[in-house]
Design a protein around this motif. Structure first.
Motif, PDB file in Angstrom:
ATOM      1  N   ILE A  24       1.027  -1.130  -0.026  1.00 18.07           N
ATOM      2  CA  ILE A  24       0.059  -0.109   0.023  1.00 18.07           C
ATOM      3  C   ILE A  24       0.850   1.207  -0.006  1.00 18.07           C
ATOM      4  O   ILE A  24       0.713   2.178  -0.792  1.00 18.07           O
ATOM      5  CB  ILE A  24      -1.006   0.081   1.164  1.00 18.07           C
ATOM      6  N   ALA A  25       1.980   1.131   0.928  1.00 18.63           N
ATOM      7  CA  ALA A  25       2.808   2.419   0.646  1.00 18.63           C
ATOM      8  C   ALA A  25       3.641   2.726  -0.493  1.00 18.63           C
ATOM      9  O   ALA A  25       3.878   3.591  -0.941  1.00 18.63           O
ATOM     10  CB  ALA A  25       3.795   2.244   1.831  1.00 18.63           C
ATOM     11  N   ALA A  26       3.768   1.800  -1.066  1.00 18.53           N
ATOM     12  CA  ALA A  26       4.586   1.545  -2.607  1.00 18.53           C
ATOM     13  C   ALA A  26       3.534   2.161  -3.613  1.00 18.53           C
ATOM     14  O   ALA A  26       4.048   2.916  -4.405  1.00 18.53           O
ATOM     15  CB  ALA A  26       5.004   0.189  -2.902  1.00 18.53           C
ATOM     16  N   TRP A  53      -7.134  -1.231  -0.930  1.00 19.64           N
ATOM     17  CA  TRP A  53      -6.629  -2.233  -0.443  1.00 19.64           C
ATOM     18  C   TRP A  53      -6.239  -2.294   0.915  1.00 19.64           C
ATOM     19  O   TRP A  53      -6.318  -2.977   2.033  1.00 19.64           O
ATOM     20  CB  TRP A  53      -5.246  -2.324  -0.940  1.00 19.64           C
ATOM     21  N   CYS A  54      -6.053  -0.842   1.488  1.00 18.10           N
ATOM     22  CA  CYS A  54      -5.983  -0.558   2.880  1.00 18.10           C
ATOM     23  C   CYS A  54      -7.349  -0.879   3.578  1.00 18.10           C
ATOM     24  O   CYS A  54      -7.370  -1.419   4.786  1.00 18.10           O
ATOM     25  CB  CYS A  54      -5.753   1.071   3.094  1.00 18.10           C
ATOM     26  N   GLU A  55      -8.526  -0.522   2.951  1.00 14.88           N
ATOM     27  CA  GLU A  55      -9.870  -0.733   3.599  1.00 14.88           C
ATOM     28  C   GLU A  55      -9.805  -2.343   3.691  1.00 14.88           C
ATOM     29  O   GLU A  55     -10.687  -2.900   4.736  1.00 14.88           O
ATOM     30  CB  GLU A  55     -10.952  -0.454   2.875  1.00 14.88           C
ATOM     31  N   ALA A  56      -9.377  -3.040   2.558  1.00  8.24           N
ATOM     32  CA  ALA A  56      -9.711  -4.446   2.806  1.00  8.24           C
ATOM     33  C   ALA A  56      -8.635  -5.336   3.923  1.00  8.24           C
ATOM     34  O   ALA A  56      -8.953  -6.598   3.978  1.00  8.24           O
ATOM     35  CB  ALA A  56      -9.227  -5.137   1.544  1.00  8.24           C
ATOM     36  N   LEU A  57      -7.760  -4.497   4.478  1.00  9.95           N
ATOM     37  CA  LEU A  57      -6.854  -4.962   5.497  1.00  9.95           C
ATOM     38  C   LEU A  57      -7.578  -5.631   6.568  1.00  9.95           C
ATOM     39  O   LEU A  57      -8.631  -5.255   6.876  1.00  9.95           O
ATOM     40  CB  LEU A  57      -5.871  -4.023   6.071  1.00  9.95           C
ATOM     41  N   LYS A  58      -7.146  -6.855   6.863  1.00  7.01           N
ATOM     42  CA  LYS A  58      -7.832  -7.663   7.940  1.00  7.01           C
ATOM     43  C   LYS A  58      -8.046  -6.818   9.026  1.00  7.01           C
ATOM     44  O   LYS A  58      -7.149  -6.068   9.578  1.00  7.01           O
ATOM     45  CB  LYS A  58      -7.193  -8.945   8.510  1.00  7.01           C
ATOM     46  N   PRO A  59      -9.227  -6.912   9.709  1.00  8.42           N
ATOM     47  CA  PRO A  59      -9.437  -6.414  11.233  1.00  8.42           C
ATOM     48  C   PRO A  59      -8.310  -6.465  11.930  1.00  8.42           C
ATOM     49  O   PRO A  59      -8.032  -7.489  12.402  1.00  8.42           O
ATOM     50  CB  PRO A  59     -10.725  -6.597  11.712  1.00  8.42           C
ATOM     51  N   GLN A  65      -4.537  -1.470  14.620  1.00  9.33           N
ATOM     52  CA  GLN A  65      -5.669  -0.847  14.053  1.00  9.33           C
ATOM     53  C   GLN A  65      -5.287   0.507  14.143  1.00  9.33           C
ATOM     54  O   GLN A  65      -5.829   1.107  13.030  1.00  9.33           O
ATOM     55  CB  GLN A  65      -6.837  -1.383  14.984  1.00  9.33           C
ATOM     56  N   ASP A  66      -4.963   1.102  15.031  1.00  8.50           N
ATOM     57  CA  ASP A  66      -4.460   2.663  14.871  1.00  8.50           C
ATOM     58  C   ASP A  66      -3.708   3.010  13.524  1.00  8.50           C
ATOM     59  O   ASP A  66      -4.011   3.964  12.835  1.00  8.50           O
ATOM     60  CB  ASP A  66      -3.827   3.127  16.288  1.00  8.50           C
ATOM     61  N   VAL A  67      -2.643   2.168  13.387  1.00 14.32           N
ATOM     62  CA  VAL A  67      -1.683   2.640  12.315  1.00 14.32           C
ATOM     63  C   VAL A  67      -2.779   2.293  10.948  1.00 14.32           C
ATOM     64  O   VAL A  67      -2.506   3.183   9.749  1.00 14.32           O
ATOM     65  CB  VAL A  67      -0.703   1.593  12.175  1.00 14.32           C
ATOM     66  N   LYS A  68      -3.507   1.254  10.775  1.00 14.57           N
ATOM     67  CA  LYS A  68      -4.284   1.315   9.705  1.00 14.57           C
ATOM     68  C   LYS A  68      -5.415   2.511   9.576  1.00 14.57           C
ATOM     69  O   LYS A  68      -5.501   2.946   8.383  1.00 14.57           O
ATOM     70  CB  LYS A  68      -5.276  -0.115   9.874  1.00 14.57           C
ATOM     71  N   GLN A  69      -5.908   2.873  10.811  1.00 17.55           N
ATOM     72  CA  GLN A  69      -6.781   3.934  10.708  1.00 17.55           C
ATOM     73  C   GLN A  69      -6.260   5.421  10.035  1.00 17.55           C
ATOM     74  O   GLN A  69      -6.598   6.085   9.456  1.00 17.55           O
ATOM     75  CB  GLN A  69      -7.645   4.035  11.729  1.00 17.55           C
ATOM     76  N   LEU A  72      -5.554   5.008   6.340  1.00 17.80           N
ATOM     77  CA  LEU A  72      -6.696   5.305   5.697  1.00 17.80           C
ATOM     78  C   LEU A  72      -7.073   6.683   5.788  1.00 17.80           C
ATOM     79  O   LEU A  72      -7.469   7.283   4.715  1.00 17.80           O
ATOM     80  CB  LEU A  72      -7.915   4.512   6.362  1.00 17.80           C
ATOM     81  N   ALA A  73      -6.807   7.327   6.810  1.00 18.51           N
ATOM     82  CA  ALA A  73      -7.058   8.853   6.825  1.00 18.51           C
ATOM     83  C   ALA A  73      -6.137   9.445   5.920  1.00 18.51           C
ATOM     84  O   ALA A  73      -6.709  10.479   5.157  1.00 18.51           O
ATOM     85  CB  ALA A  73      -6.993   9.290   8.310  1.00 18.51           C
ATOM     86  N   ASP A  74      -5.070   9.172   5.883  1.00 22.31           N
ATOM     87  CA  ASP A  74      -4.019   9.781   5.057  1.00 22.31           C
ATOM     88  C   ASP A  74      -4.278   9.558   3.711  1.00 22.31           C
ATOM     89  O   ASP A  74      -4.141  10.416   2.812  1.00 22.31           O
ATOM     90  CB  ASP A  74      -2.598   9.318   5.293  1.00 22.31           C
ATOM     91  N   LEU A  75      -4.713   8.340   3.272  1.00 23.24           N
ATOM     92  CA  LEU A  75      -5.137   7.785   1.684  1.00 23.24           C
ATOM     93  C   LEU A  75      -6.445   8.957   1.408  1.00 23.24           C
ATOM     94  O   LEU A  75      -6.505   9.381   0.253  1.00 23.24           O
ATOM     95  CB  LEU A  75      -5.419   6.523   1.796  1.00 23.24           C
ATOM     96  N   HIS A  76      -7.193   8.847   2.314  1.00 25.50           N
ATOM     97  CA  HIS A  76      -8.435   9.839   1.883  1.00 25.50           C
ATOM     98  C   HIS A  76      -7.945  11.272   1.794  1.00 25.50           C
ATOM     99  O   HIS A  76      -8.322  12.051   0.862  1.00 25.50           O
ATOM    100  CB  HIS A  76      -9.490   9.736   3.115  1.00 25.50           C
ATOM    101  N   ASN A  77      -7.175  11.751   2.581  1.00 27.21           N
ATOM    102  CA  ASN A  77      -6.399  13.016   2.231  1.00 27.21           C
ATOM    103  C   ASN A  77      -5.743  13.196   0.984  1.00 27.21           C
ATOM    104  O   ASN A  77      -6.083  14.256   0.114  1.00 27.21           O
ATOM    105  CB  ASN A  77      -5.651  13.460   3.517  1.00 27.21           C
ATOM    106  N   ASN A  78      -5.053  12.299   0.470  1.00 29.51           N
ATOM    107  CA  ASN A  78      -4.570  12.404  -0.554  1.00 29.51           C
ATOM    108  C   ASN A  78      -5.360  12.184  -1.938  1.00 29.51           C
ATOM    109  O   ASN A  78      -5.289  12.866  -2.832  1.00 29.51           O
ATOM    110  CB  ASN A  78      -3.499  11.115  -0.952  1.00 29.51           C
TER     111      ASN A  78
END
Length: 135
Positions: A24-26, A53-59, A65-69, A72-78
């Motif tokens: 995802i980072a790449a 793909w980030c949204e599909a990461l396993k719970p 979970q904080d890192v995932k969120q 997600l927030a950073d991706l939404h900003n992008n």
């Protein structure tokens, strides 16, 4: 030696799979490179794919979970920045609010400050743009 982000992305995808934070980072790095080069459509595709793909990461639980969120927030900003570049204010606003919602579940509020400031700053830019357009 300059590394091609597309090549790095393909390697990460092959080695780690799609739903891996490294892939995802790449993908985000690819998108940012495309955006700098002015290839907005391609950048948008990379951001959208990374977001899916980030949204599909396993719970996850706890710090993961904080890192995932935060991701997600950073991706939404992008995504919002891309939509803003394309002058689609409705999608820009939608992405910014989705990013803010992602931050609501982060257990460590201090870690959200920079991302929240970026999201709120971009919301201000949208309001400013719309006030100038409608004036």
């Amino acid at each position: 030696k300059f590394r091609d982000p597309e090549h790095e992305f393909r390697q990460c995808r092959r080695l780690f799979g799609e739903e891996d934070p490294r892939t995802i980072a790449a993908g985000v790095l690819c998108a940012e490179t495309c955006r700098r080069r002015g290839d907005n459509e391609r950048a948008l595709r990379h951001f959208e794919r990374s977001l899916r793909w980030c949204e599909a990461l396993k719970p996850l639980c706890g710090p993961e979970q904080d890192v995932k969120q935060l991701m997600l927030a950073d991706l939404h900003n992008n995504m919002a920045v891309m939509w803003y570049t394309l002058k689609d204010m409705w999608r820009t606003r939608t992405a910014l609010f989705a990013g803010l919602r992602a931050l609501d579940t982060v257990g460590i509020p201090e870690s959200t400050e920079m991302v929240r400031a970026a999201l709120l700053g971009n919301l201000g830019a949208v309001a400013h743009y719309e006030s100038n357009v409608n004036a």
